[in-house]
Design a protein around this motif. Structure first.
Motif, PDB file in Angstrom:
ATOM      1  N   THR A 192       0.738   9.578  -7.231  1.00  0.00           N
ATOM      2  CA  THR A 192       0.962   8.251  -7.802  1.00  0.00           C
ATOM      3  C   THR A 192       2.103   7.593  -7.036  1.00  0.00           C
ATOM      4  N   VAL A 193       1.870   6.384  -6.530  1.00  0.00           N
ATOM      5  CA  VAL A 193       2.843   5.719  -5.657  1.00  0.00           C
ATOM      6  C   VAL A 193       3.831   4.879  -6.470  1.00  0.00           C
TER       7      VAL A 193
ATOM      8  N   VAL B 235      -6.027  10.600  -2.801  1.00  0.00           N
ATOM      9  CA  VAL B 235      -5.969   9.464  -3.727  1.00  0.00           C
ATOM     10  C   VAL B 235      -4.533   8.968  -3.791  1.00  0.00           C
ATOM     11  N   LEU B 236      -4.341   7.691  -3.475  1.00  0.00           N
ATOM     12  CA  LEU B 236      -3.047   7.014  -3.618  1.00  0.00           C
ATOM     13  C   LEU B 236      -3.175   6.092  -4.823  1.00  0.00           C
TER      14      LEU B 236
ATOM     15  N   HIS C 148       2.459  -3.131   2.377  1.00  0.00           N
ATOM     16  CA  HIS C 148       2.805  -2.477   3.644  1.00  0.00           C
ATOM     17  C   HIS C 148       2.697  -0.953   3.577  1.00  0.00           C
ATOM     18  N   LEU C 149       2.298  -0.404   2.435  1.00  0.00           N
ATOM     19  CA  LEU C 149       2.263   1.055   2.296  1.00  0.00           C
ATOM     20  C   LEU C 149       1.373   1.714   3.348  1.00  0.00           C
ATOM     21  N   TRP C 150       0.179   1.147   3.574  1.00  0.00           N
ATOM     22  CA  TRP C 150      -0.760   1.794   4.485  1.00  0.00           C
ATOM     23  C   TRP C 150      -0.175   1.922   5.888  1.00  0.00           C
TER      24      TRP C 150
ATOM     25  N   VAL D 226      -8.652   7.150  -0.980  1.00  0.00           N
ATOM     26  CA  VAL D 226      -8.930   6.235  -2.093  1.00  0.00           C
ATOM     27  C   VAL D 226      -7.601   5.690  -2.596  1.00  0.00           C
ATOM     28  N   LEU D 227      -7.541   4.392  -2.834  1.00  0.00           N
ATOM     29  CA  LEU D 227      -6.333   3.843  -3.452  1.00  0.00           C
ATOM     30  C   LEU D 227      -6.710   2.953  -4.628  1.00  0.00           C
TER      31      LEU D 227
END
Length: 540
Positions: free
Chosen positions: A226-227, A276-277, A284-286, A303-304
């Motif tokens: 989990t981000v 899974v994110l 900008h995370l990617w 997967v996000l």
């Protein structure tokens, strides 16, 4: 949130300084001093509305007193500008009278403005003294901080991995679509984005897919992290390594970004993996994390889940798919509500006398699973028609004060708290419109500009800037895209509107009266009076 309006206030101050009212002894100095104070008010309120959240009752009272003063300033300046406009633009007869006969009335209102400004100055000077006096007050126990809420939301998201199959409804079609994307025959890496408003079931859907035995057999290794809104990229890499290397006991806290990246790449470059994110907020995370996921043409998938459509539709540099979560169908929504609301009833079904109210409560959720589950839990303890009617008629109060609805409110509030301060004002303003009202985009844009919510951007018209605000709120799933005839329009989800009204009332941004109650003085800057025949009136 107050900054856009404060910029407008300062512009009004300039108008006063250039006007004849400033010729009254002392007014110019007072206005100039308040103008300087307002610049600091602006910065203070932005901090209070952003990361520096007030946690103690004293801090909250301090923020409220500054906000009230800013409102007093706006009201005083608006009153003055109205008087100036009235004097300069009165009828032909009125202008002839003023030229022919000298009236001292305009001096009276100038002195009245001067007296109000003097009182505001006294109040401004008293705020820091009062804050210093009570600064040592202890924090109120039992109040959740924003970090507590984020941690709770993360735990709730990860607990979705263990949700029972019989507690879920209406997800089979969506799950099959995800399975098709995850296990197609393409060898290159691809990204699957699941997007929807908070509480729409994104995490639940992905969790059911992630746990499916077919998926587990298809991929050689898998990880779920989990981000959330606040993250450190090195912490995400450590968590990924622990997911893929559950037996790894080595302490990674002292490792650099490059060292962590090397471990992760070495682990994944020979495997077909699934990552899974969950709960991504940063566009900008990617770019920061994509080098962790090598593409060796083995059919790996990422997967996000996100609330933001601009993130879901980003250019990931690889093949990507986007699935937008749709509200539950009425039959599925009713089934989900009934599971809990009537679990202790005879035959586990709704009684005929409660059926109309129960249906209306479910309709108010507009197919949002989180809201349906929360409300069904609250209503499961209500047995009589009177109890059900009380909740239905005071849902706004329950959202603010009932602990059973606190989890739902916290999840929905995350989206509001993540908005830039200018968008917060624009969003709260939409709550002035009646429930389920479809607002024409052009009308809303004009109103935002008139209110001073839209910042000046060189080379761009205010209408274009405001349209950008509107699209941002739609991309963030804070407003729903609609049409009125052929004209583009939008509306607020009923429960988001209820939460917006609670915030707006507390901050004295606006209040809404439905015509069935006495209008009381609240100190709010805006008032909307709505009647049952659909008419709407607003004032400031």
């Amino acid at each position: 949130m107050e900054s856009a309006a404060t910029d407008l206030f300062i512009g009004k101050f300039v108008a006063i300084l250039e006007s004849e009212a400033a010729s009254i002894a002392g007014v110019r100095d007072q206005v100039d001093e308040i103008k300087q104070e307002l610049v600091f008010m602006k910065s203070f309120l932005e901090d209070a509305d952003g990361g520096e959240q007030a946690h103690t009752q004293v801090e909250k009272a301090w923020v409220a007193s500054v906000r009230d003063l800013a409102n007093d300033v706006e009201n005083t300046i608006d009153e003055f500008m109205y008087r100036v406009y009235e004097q300069r633009n009165g009828g032909r007869f009125s202008r002839w009278i003023h030229k022919t006969i000298h009236f001292p009335g305009h001096l009276w209102y100038k002195r009245q403005i001067a007296n109000k400004l003097q009182k505001i100055l006294v109040a401004i000077r008293a705020i820091p003294e009062r804050n210093q006096r009570y600064r040592g007050a202890a924090a109120v126990e039992g109040k959740s901080t924003s970090e507590d809420i984020r941690r709770w939301v993360q735990n709730q998201a990860e607990s979705s991995l263990y949700q029972k199959e019989d507690e879920l409804v209406g997800i089979e079609g969506d799950k099959n679509m995800l399975l098709g994307w995850l296990m197609d025959e393409a060898k290159h890496q691809s990204v699957v984005s699941v997007v929807g408003m908070g509480g729409s079931g994104k995490t639940t859907l992905v969790a059911r897919t992630f746990k499916d035995e077919i998926v587990r057999r298809h991929f050689e290794c898998y990880a779920w992290i989990t981000v959330s809104q606040s993250y450190v990229i090195e912490d995400l890499l450590r968590r990924l390594i622990k997911e893929f290397h559950k037996e790894k006991k080595e302490d990674m806290n002292a490792m650099s970004y490059n060292e962590l990246l090397e471990i992760l790449v070495n682990c994944l470059e020979t495997k077909r993996y699934l990552v899974v994110l969950d709960d991504v907020w940063d566009v900008h995370l990617w770019e920061k994390i994509r080098f962790s996921f090598p593409d060796k043409q083995l059919g790996s998938r990422v997967v996000l889940t996100t609330r933001r459509e601009d993130i879901a539709s980003s250019s990931f540099g690889v093949e990507s798919h986007v699935h937008k979560i749709q509200p539950l169908e009425r039959s599925d929504a009713w089934e989900l509500f009934s599971m809990k609301a009537f679990s202790s009833y005879q035959n586990k079904s709704c009684s005929p006398e409660l059926l109309p109210l129960a249906r209306e409560l479910v309709e108010k959720c507009e197919g949002l699973p989180l809201a349906i589950v929360a409300l069904s839990g609250l209503m499961s303890s209500k047995k009589s028609l009177t109890e059900w009617s009380t909740v239905y008629n005071s849902l706004n109060w329950h959202l603010t004060n009932n602990s059973l609805l606190e989890p739902m409110k916290s999840i929905l509030l995350l989206s509001f708290n993540d908005l830039p301060y200018r968008l917060k004002q624009c969003f709260l303003y939409c709550s002035l419109f009646p429930e389920d009202h479809v607002i024409r985009n052009n009308r809303l844009i004009r109103l935002w500009i008139d209110e001073g919510f839209v910042e000046h951007v060189k080379g761009v018209t205010p209408e274009e800037v405001a349209k950008g605000y509107l699209m941002e709120l739609i991309f963030r799933n804070m407003l729903q895209e609609r049409f009125r005839g052929s004209l583009p329009a939008c509306k607020m989800h009923d429960l988001l509107r209820e939460i917006a009204l609670s915030i707006a009332k507390e901050e004295k941004f606006c209040v809404v009266h439905d015509g069935g109650e006495t209008v009381e003085e609240t100190g709010a800057l805006r008032l909307s009076i709505q009647t049952t025949n659909g008419e709407i009136g607003t004032s400031r």
